[in-house]
Design an enzyme around this catalytic site. Sequence first.
Site, PDB file in Angstrom:
ATOM      1  N   SER A  93       0.820  -1.213   0.000  1.00 31.60           N
ATOM      2  CA  SER A  93       0.000   0.000   0.000  1.00 31.60           C
ATOM      3  C   SER A  93       0.854   1.264   0.000  1.00 31.60           C
ATOM      4  O   SER A  93       0.322   2.369   0.092  1.00 31.60           O
ATOM      5  CB  SER A  93      -0.934  -0.010   1.211  1.00 31.60           C
ATOM      6  OG  SER A  93      -0.214  -0.333   2.372  1.00 31.60           O
ATOM      7  N   THR A 195      -2.070   3.219   4.153  1.00 30.38           N
ATOM      8  CA  THR A 195      -1.297   4.460   4.109  1.00 30.38           C
ATOM      9  C   THR A 195      -0.437   4.572   5.367  1.00 30.38           C
ATOM     10  O   THR A 195      -0.933   4.352   6.470  1.00 30.38           O
ATOM     11  CB  THR A 195      -2.253   5.662   4.084  1.00 30.38           C
ATOM     12  OG1 THR A 195      -3.024   5.566   2.901  1.00 30.38           O
ATOM     13  CG2 THR A 195      -1.510   6.985   4.119  1.00 30.38           C
ATOM     14  N   THR A 213       1.706   6.937   0.438  1.00 29.02           N
ATOM     15  CA  THR A 213       0.779   5.861   0.066  1.00 29.02           C
ATOM     16  C   THR A 213       0.812   5.601  -1.436  1.00 29.02           C
ATOM     17  O   THR A 213       1.187   6.485  -2.217  1.00 29.02           O
ATOM     18  CB  THR A 213      -0.668   6.235   0.463  1.00 29.02           C
ATOM     19  OG1 THR A 213      -1.518   5.103   0.313  1.00 29.02           O
ATOM     20  CG2 THR A 213      -1.212   7.375  -0.385  1.00 29.02           C
ATOM     21  N   ARG A 223      -6.762   9.071 -10.142  1.00 33.37           N
ATOM     22  CA  ARG A 223      -7.352   9.292  -8.812  1.00 33.37           C
ATOM     23  C   ARG A 223      -6.267   9.707  -7.795  1.00 33.37           C
ATOM     24  O   ARG A 223      -5.192   9.144  -7.738  1.00 33.37           O
ATOM     25  CB  ARG A 223      -8.042   8.009  -8.342  1.00 33.37           C
ATOM     26  CG  ARG A 223      -8.746   8.120  -6.992  1.00 33.37           C
ATOM     27  CD  ARG A 223      -7.881   7.606  -5.861  1.00 33.37           C
ATOM     28  NE  ARG A 223      -8.610   7.548  -4.585  1.00 33.37           N
ATOM     29  CZ  ARG A 223      -8.027   7.327  -3.415  1.00 33.37           C
ATOM     30  NH1 ARG A 223      -6.735   7.137  -3.346  1.00 33.37           N
ATOM     31  NH2 ARG A 223      -8.736   7.299  -2.319  1.00 33.37           N
ATOM     32  N   THR A 246      -5.547   7.508   7.638  1.00 32.49           N
ATOM     33  CA  THR A 246      -5.383   6.343   6.771  1.00 32.49           C
ATOM     34  C   THR A 246      -6.780   5.849   6.400  1.00 32.49           C
ATOM     35  O   THR A 246      -7.751   6.172   7.075  1.00 32.49           O
ATOM     36  CB  THR A 246      -4.561   5.241   7.489  1.00 32.49           C
ATOM     37  OG1 THR A 246      -4.281   4.183   6.572  1.00 32.49           O
ATOM     38  CG2 THR A 246      -5.278   4.678   8.679  1.00 32.49           C
ATOM     39  N   GLY A 247      -6.858   5.070   5.328  1.00 28.74           N
ATOM     40  CA  GLY A 247      -8.165   4.543   4.934  1.00 28.74           C
ATOM     41  C   GLY A 247      -8.722   5.246   3.718  1.00 28.74           C
ATOM     42  O   GLY A 247      -7.977   5.793   2.900  1.00 28.74           O
TER      43      GLY A 247
HETATM   44  N1  GLY Z   1      -5.737   7.102   2.378  1.00 31.78           N
HETATM   45  C1  GLY Z   1      -5.156   6.756   1.162  1.00 31.78           C
HETATM   46  C2  GLY Z   1      -5.995   6.934  -0.003  1.00 31.78           C
HETATM   47  O1  GLY Z   1      -7.205   6.950   0.083  1.00 31.78           O
HETATM   48  O2  GLY Z   1      -5.452   7.051  -1.083  1.00 31.78           O
END
Ligand code: GLY
Length: 339
Positions: A93, A195, A213, A223, A246-247
């Site tokens: 990740s 992340t 990340t 994106r 994170t997330g």
């Molecule tokens: N938190 C990392 C992402 O959504 O890219």
Amino acid sequence: MKRRHFLKNASLTGVGLAVGSAVTSCKENTPEKIVAVTNTTPETKAILPIVIATWNVPNATAKAAKVLQEGGHILDALEQGCMVEEADVKNQSVGKGGRPDRDGNVTLDACIMNKDGDCGAVVYMQNITHAISVARKVMEETPHVMLAGKGAEDYAVSTGMKRDNLLTEASKKEWQEWLKEAKYKPIINIENHDTIGMLAMDKNGDLSGACTTSGLAYKMGGRVGDSPIIGSGLFIDNEIGGCVATGMGEEVVKTVGSFLVVELMRQGKSPQEACKEAIMRIINKPNSNYKNFQVGYIAMNKKGETGSFSIHQWFSMTKFQDDKNENLQSGFVVKAQSN
Ligand code: GLY
């Protein structure tokens, strides 16, 4: 000098000065045993330095703490801590080995922020492993805050960084498997990483933070998530504290999560309470489908107090303090279902 001894000496000599401006060192002046002094109560003294990070990343926090303990700069500590995860191809990740977007491209986001409110970020950058180093260079060596895509990559190369193929065989194989159905369905991450966000307080009681990340696996090309966006993925206010997320980045961006956590701490909430309230903002949104995604925050305030909170169980924070590296489960709203 042992912590117990120093605290005893500190109370005997009556140290207790202004938040943020006063730091007192113990006799030997070893950086790792320096204590931030606040004007609140004696129990708010924290053993410095402190490093916290999202997920179970003991090698990363240990690396950052070592840099600080040896008297290094806090940005070197954060950068080198994040680089541990960026270089780890098993961590899918972050950095090299990260899962690609739906077209098979590994694209990285990262940012860094210092005690003075300076920041730098790279978004949608390919072919360079250490996104955090590029983010730092953007902050320190350019007049800008954020570089994107090919511009970020070319800038990294111009500073001497080498291009690399970030798509490992393992991540390629998983992506090819995913292509068979090509269903976009975010997975609630209960693994030990996602992340990587890191916050540190140095021996002077000053805060900085970093975040890196490869973003959401199999995202649309182009994106960008929360991680490189100051105020969403990371925010530092050296008078108050710092937060990193994170997330599911989209949900963090919609609530300007890290800035929100810092502002809640400014209003007097503890790091844990502030992280919880920011999570509840996501959950309480009209039509929130929070059961289908994860968001987690970690935070540290100016007293060196820390906290973390997530939507789903099993998000954790690694904390290095006083020569101890611990993995701490965060508070959560939704209990994981047992199989
Ligand atoms: N938190 C990392 C992402 O959504 O890219």
